[in-house]
Design a protein around this motif. Sequence first.
Motif, PDB file in Angstrom:
ATOM      1  N   ILE A 101      -5.010  34.991 -27.914  1.00 59.29           N
ATOM      2  CA  ILE A 101      -5.272  33.936 -28.897  1.00 59.29           C
ATOM      3  C   ILE A 101      -6.395  33.020 -28.380  1.00 59.29           C
ATOM      4  N   TYR A 102      -6.321  32.674 -27.106  1.00 56.55           N
ATOM      5  CA  TYR A 102      -7.365  31.847 -26.500  1.00 56.55           C
ATOM      6  C   TYR A 102      -8.706  32.573 -26.516  1.00 56.55           C
ATOM      7  N   MET A 105      -0.504  37.821 -25.094  1.00 62.38           N
ATOM      8  CA  MET A 105      -0.729  37.220 -26.412  1.00 62.38           C
ATOM      9  C   MET A 105      -1.305  35.808 -26.325  1.00 62.38           C
ATOM     10  N   PRO A 106      -0.787  34.924 -25.457  1.00 61.08           N
ATOM     11  CA  PRO A 106      -1.398  33.586 -25.382  1.00 61.08           C
ATOM     12  C   PRO A 106      -2.872  33.644 -24.952  1.00 61.08           C
ATOM     13  N   LEU A 156      -9.754  34.947 -28.599  1.00 63.86           N
ATOM     14  CA  LEU A 156     -10.287  34.993 -29.965  1.00 63.86           C
ATOM     15  C   LEU A 156     -10.880  33.639 -30.354  1.00 63.86           C
ATOM     16  N   TRP A 157     -10.180  32.571 -29.998  1.00 61.69           N
ATOM     17  CA  TRP A 157     -10.690  31.232 -30.326  1.00 61.69           C
ATOM     18  C   TRP A 157     -11.978  30.952 -29.559  1.00 61.69           C
TER      19      TRP A 157
END
Length: 233
Positions: free
Chosen positions: A16-17, A12-13, A19-20
């Motif tokens: 998120i990275y 998950m971390p 996607l950003w």
Amino acid sequence: MSRFVYVIILCMPFIIYFLWMVGHIERNTCEYNEQDRYNFARLMISIMKHNGRIKTNAYGIENLPEDGGYIMYANHQGKYDCLGIISVHDAPCTVMMDAKRSQMILANQFVTLLKGCRLDKTSMKAQMNCILHVIDEVKSGRKYIIFPEGGYANNQNKVQDFLPGSFKCALKAQSPIVPVALIDSYKPFGINSLKKVTTQVHFLEPIYYDNYKDMTTQEISQIVRYRIMETIA
């Protein structure tokens, strides 16, 4: 399926990275070339493979044409297929993907990152535009992955009929065709297990334009399908 959920939660971390970062790359597209995009995609695949306890062995890398564009036609087994090929294919490549499937989270960003082509099966005009786009890009030197079976429901290591129309891209681009045999590629995200899993990617000898230019797309599809089936067997 349990591995897919497990990988999503564990990564998950990184997701998120990812996607950003994809959004950042798109906002600053001039700062990132195709190699940069591809390197980032492979980094995320590597993290996913490590956390998912997935190993992919490559065979026949020496068969890949050294120069120019080409199209890899592979059998389709599941969500991991494209990731498995890219993880062992050093030169930047991209994929032609069903537009509906490509809108799913992560898949959407992945196709965007690699500047892939989304095939809208609901519109003949959109399909033609996608095919013409792929033809132009392959002529200019890009490398594409196409899954001529169209879908992967319950395929496992059985090769279904190929859609002859998918070979128009290679025929019109006059490009080499690289058959790709995937073995056990359905296992990472298709079986309910977290045990270590190994998949195989076999790059078979390319078929050059001079050897298939007088064939119909039906004949070409049969030859490619047979070679893949023979390798799996």
